[in-house]
Scaffold this motif. Structure first.
Motif, short mmCIF file in Angstrom:
data_model
loop_
_atom_site.label_atom_id
_atom_site.label_comp_id
_atom_site.label_asym_id
_atom_site.label_seq_id
_atom_site.Cartn_x
_atom_site.Cartn_y
_atom_site.Cartn_z
N VAL A 1 -10.46 17.94 9.51
CA VAL A 1 -10.10 17.65 8.16
C VAL A 1 -9.14 16.26 8.20
N ARG A 2 -8.50 15.90 9.17
CA ARG A 2 -7.41 15.13 9.04
C ARG A 2 -8.41 13.44 9.10
N GLN A 3 -9.47 13.80 9.85
CA GLN A 3 -10.39 12.61 10.30
C GLN A 3 -11.00 12.22 8.79
N GLY A 4 -11.60 13.28 8.34
CA GLY A 4 -12.34 13.34 7.00
C GLY A 4 -11.19 12.75 5.79
N LEU A 5 -10.25 12.96 6.06
CA LEU A 5 -9.26 12.33 4.76
C LEU A 5 -8.71 11.07 5.07
N ARG A 6 -8.66 10.68 6.34
CA ARG A 6 -8.35 9.40 6.67
C ARG A 6 -9.32 8.43 6.40
N SER A 7 -10.65 8.93 6.69
CA SER A 7 -11.84 8.03 6.39
C SER A 7 -12.09 7.69 5.00
N LEU A 8 -11.67 8.78 4.01
CA LEU A 8 -11.72 8.74 2.73
C LEU A 8 -10.87 7.88 1.83
N LEU A 9 -9.59 8.01 2.53
CA LEU A 9 -8.44 7.43 1.69
C LEU A 9 -8.39 5.93 2.24
N GLU A 10 -8.88 5.57 3.24
CA GLU A 10 -8.52 3.95 3.74
C GLU A 10 -9.75 3.23 3.31
N ARG A 11 -10.63 4.02 2.67
CA ARG A 11 -11.66 3.02 1.64
C ARG A 11 -10.79 2.37 0.26
N GLN A 12 -9.76 2.93 0.22
CA GLN A 12 -9.12 2.44 -1.16
C GLN A 12 -8.04 1.36 -0.59
N PRO A 13 -8.17 0.12 -1.20
CA PRO A 13 -7.37 -0.91 -0.58
C PRO A 13 -5.67 -0.72 -0.90
N PRO B 1 0.82 -1.00 0.07
CA PRO B 1 0.03 0.11 -0.05
C PRO B 1 0.85 1.29 0.17
N VAL B 2 0.06 2.46 -0.34
CA VAL B 2 0.95 3.74 -0.54
C VAL B 2 0.72 4.11 0.63
N ARG B 3 1.90 4.39 1.58
CA ARG B 3 2.03 4.86 2.90
C ARG B 3 1.81 6.24 3.09
N ILE B 4 0.65 6.79 3.69
CA ILE B 4 0.38 8.23 3.69
C ILE B 4 0.45 8.98 5.04
N VAL B 5 1.28 10.15 5.27
CA VAL B 5 0.84 11.04 6.47
C VAL B 5 0.00 12.29 5.90
N ILE B 6 -0.74 12.58 6.77
CA ILE B 6 -1.69 13.75 6.80
C ILE B 6 -1.14 14.81 7.60
N VAL B 7 -0.80 15.91 6.90
CA VAL B 7 -0.62 17.14 7.75
C VAL B 7 -1.55 18.32 7.34
N ASP B 8 -2.42 18.63 8.73
CA ASP B 8 -3.06 19.53 8.61
C ASP B 8 -3.48 20.16 10.00
N ASP B 9 -3.69 21.36 10.20
CA ASP B 9 -4.09 21.82 11.73
C ASP B 9 -5.27 21.56 12.16
N LEU C 1 -4.29 2.25 -0.39
CA LEU C 1 -3.90 3.19 0.19
C LEU C 1 -3.97 3.12 1.92
N GLU C 2 -2.86 3.62 2.65
CA GLU C 2 -2.76 3.32 3.85
C GLU C 2 -2.28 4.48 4.81
N ARG D 1 -6.10 9.69 -7.46
CA ARG D 1 -5.31 9.89 -8.48
C ARG D 1 -4.20 10.31 -8.50
N ALA D 2 -4.06 11.63 -7.67
CA ALA D 2 -2.90 12.45 -7.41
C ALA D 2 -2.08 11.80 -6.53
N ILE D 3 -2.45 11.20 -5.52
CA ILE D 3 -1.85 10.39 -4.52
C ILE D 3 -1.14 9.50 -5.27
N ARG D 4 -1.79 8.44 -5.85
CA ARG D 4 -1.15 7.38 -6.66
C ARG D 4 0.10 7.96 -7.37
N ALA D 5 -0.06 9.21 -8.27
CA ALA D 5 0.75 9.62 -8.93
C ALA D 5 2.15 10.05 -8.50
N VAL D 6 1.91 10.70 -7.35
CA VAL D 6 3.03 11.19 -6.46
C VAL D 6 3.74 9.85 -6.02
#
Length: 215
Positions: free
Chosen positions: A19-31, A7-15, A33-34, A122-127
């Motif tokens: 927002v962090r919780q929402g992004l985590r919830s969205l991204l972890e639906r993708q098999p 899986p693509v290992r991701i760190v979310i940086v937001d104050d 992405l982690e 798509r952007a995360i996978r490209a990066v």
């Protein structure tokens, strides 16, 4: 460049925690992405990236200080200290200069927060594959700014000081000693100088800087 295995290992940086919780919830639906960590401040981001070794950092430019510069400085530090790390700016603000400056500081991509989930993924996978990723508005902003800005590289006062010591033949350790910074920090500045001057060696950096009248 191909994506790393697993899986693509991701760190979310937001104050903002929500927002962090929402992004985590969205991204972890993708098999593939982690989300392996989060940070609300620059200090937390530096620590969690060092601890978790992510492939991608999702970075908001507006952190606790409320200024763009903190996120930009953090982007530069993370990409300078971690080879292969991909930073994807995810922010509310779209400004020509901000997009270009984020790329100058090492970001591989830039998307605004109202982007839809499909495009963000798509952007995360490209990066993660080592590619660039911009939404349509960010790409247009970058092209506009690149067409209107000077081609002269902007070096900080610290980088100019390092450059002068490079011209004198100083090693990273000697540069650190003379500027009262660590050898690692000196190396970080040298790498940024070479990137900004679009050269691959220290000697080329000195030559290019002398041609441009920087030293």
């Amino acid at each position: 460049m191909s994506a790393p295995p697993g899986p693509v290992r991701i760190v979310i940086v937001d104050d903002h925690s929500i927002v962090r919780q929402g992004l985590r919830s969205l991204l972890e639906r993708q098999p593939d992405l982690e989300v392996v960590g989060e940070g609300a401040t620059a200090a937390e981001a530096v620590a969690v990236v060092a601890r978790t070794s992510p492939s991608v950092v999702l970075l908001d430019l507006k952190l606790s200080s409320g200024e763009d510069s903190e996120g930009l400085t953090l982007c530069e530090r993370l990409t300078g200290e971690h080879d292969g790390l991909g930073v994807l700016v995810l922010t509310t603000f779209l400004d020509d200069k901000l997009v270009v400056e984020a790329v100058r500081r090492g970001a591989r991509g830039y998307v605004v927060k109202d982007v839809d989930t499909t495009e963000l993924v798509r952007a995360i996978r490209a990066v993660a594959r080592g590619e660039s990723a911009f939404d349509s508005r960010s790409a247009a902003a970058m092209v506009h700014s690149m067409n209107n800005r000077s081609s002269e590289p902007e070096l900080t006062e610290r980088e100019l000081g390092v450059l002068r010591l490079l011209a004198a033949g100083s090693s990273n350790r000697q540069i650190g000693g003379q500027l009262y910074i660590s050898e690692t920090t000196a190396k970080f500045h040298v790498r940024n100088i070479m990137r900004k001057l679009d050269v691959s060696t220290r000697a080329e950096a000195v030559y290019e800087a002398s041609k441009r009248g920087l030293i």
